[in-house]
Design an enzyme around this catalytic site. Sequence first.
Site, PDB file in Angstrom:
ATOM      1  N   GLU A 100     104.137  20.198  41.868  1.00 44.21           N
ATOM      2  CA  GLU A 100     102.753  20.215  42.344  1.00 44.21           C
ATOM      3  C   GLU A 100     101.871  19.372  41.437  1.00 44.21           C
ATOM      4  O   GLU A 100     102.180  19.189  40.257  1.00 44.21           O
ATOM      5  CB  GLU A 100     102.219  21.660  42.334  1.00 44.21           C
ATOM      6  N   ASP A 101     100.775  18.892  41.981  1.00 40.13           N
ATOM      7  CA  ASP A 101      99.826  18.166  41.136  1.00 40.13           C
ATOM      8  C   ASP A 101      98.894  19.121  40.406  1.00 40.13           C
ATOM      9  O   ASP A 101      98.572  18.926  39.248  1.00 40.13           O
ATOM     10  CB  ASP A 101      99.022  17.132  41.947  1.00 40.13           C
ATOM     11  N   ASP A 104      95.475  25.747  41.167  1.00 42.04           N
ATOM     12  CA  ASP A 104      94.060  26.146  41.110  1.00 42.04           C
ATOM     13  C   ASP A 104      93.994  27.653  41.341  1.00 42.04           C
ATOM     14  O   ASP A 104      94.224  28.430  40.419  1.00 42.04           O
ATOM     15  CB  ASP A 104      93.285  25.334  42.155  1.00 42.04           C
ATOM     16  N   LYS A 132      94.366  24.730  36.303  1.00 39.23           N
ATOM     17  CA  LYS A 132      92.949  24.958  36.004  1.00 39.23           C
ATOM     18  C   LYS A 132      92.762  26.298  35.313  1.00 39.23           C
ATOM     19  O   LYS A 132      93.199  27.336  35.814  1.00 39.23           O
ATOM     20  CB  LYS A 132      92.127  24.931  37.293  1.00 39.23           C
ATOM     21  N   PHE A 153      85.790  19.329  38.986  1.00 35.91           N
ATOM     22  CA  PHE A 153      86.360  18.682  40.168  1.00 35.91           C
ATOM     23  C   PHE A 153      87.001  17.366  39.749  1.00 35.91           C
ATOM     24  O   PHE A 153      86.320  16.385  39.496  1.00 35.91           O
ATOM     25  CB  PHE A 153      85.303  18.449  41.243  1.00 35.91           C
ATOM     26  N   ASP A 160      92.782  14.005  45.224  1.00 36.84           N
ATOM     27  CA  ASP A 160      91.797  13.305  46.057  1.00 36.84           C
ATOM     28  C   ASP A 160      90.486  14.072  46.175  1.00 36.84           C
ATOM     29  O   ASP A 160      90.402  15.259  45.871  1.00 36.84           O
ATOM     30  CB  ASP A 160      92.345  13.138  47.478  1.00 36.84           C
ATOM     31  N   ARG A 166      93.116   8.947  45.085  1.00 32.73           N
ATOM     32  CA  ARG A 166      94.480   9.332  44.698  1.00 32.73           C
ATOM     33  C   ARG A 166      95.147   8.239  43.859  1.00 32.73           C
ATOM     34  O   ARG A 166      96.045   8.513  43.067  1.00 32.73           O
ATOM     35  CB  ARG A 166      95.346   9.583  45.942  1.00 32.73           C
TER      36      ARG A 166
END
Length: 181
Positions: A100-101, A104, A132, A153, A160, A166
């Site tokens: 995963e990137d 959250d 995060k 953010f 993105d 991206r």
Amino acid sequence: MALNDSISHVILTEEDIRARVRDLGEQIGRDYGDRPLLLVGVLRGAAIFVADLARAMTVPVELDFMAVSSYGSTTKSSGVVRILKDLDEDIEGRDVLVVEDILDTGLTLKYLLRNLASRKPASLEVATLLSKEGRQQVAIDCKYVGFSIPDEFVVGYGLDYAERYRNLPYIGVLKPAVYAD
Ligand code: PRP
């Protein structure tokens, strides 16, 4: 390289990311040894990370992808996860590493891990580039975490806002004015 006009500041440079991805690749390689590993990239955000992570590994790896959607084009998690594209491979008996990137709220991974576990892989672990701080609503056991970041953010390196940014080679904080309107 000039900073994109929509970015207020960079939190992880291209060099920071490259070094950490190389370390993660080595660590994962040591952990799995010669066991063939299936990397499951979660589209679209993880596409760039999984491409670099795979190339940082010398152990035998295969690649597969899932596409899920949790956010739409807004900045808040809806908690609703939809599978837009499922795996092509059967993962029963396989060593699977979900890539995963960003972690959250954890809602996406909670859903994904439960879904994938029901397919009876030999092992199931997670590598996330970013986590995060203070945002997780559900506990996710993430074996490999690239960086813990503050609750801002962020975009770039796969992440993105409304499908843009991206391709930035760094990870930066988006100027609030960009998503205010
Ligand atoms: C992002 C990210 C994770 C998820 C994490 O995906 O890639 O899949 O949100 O958030 P959570 O922990 O709160 O569930 P997004 O839905 O933005 O799609 P994308 O990967 O196509 O950008």
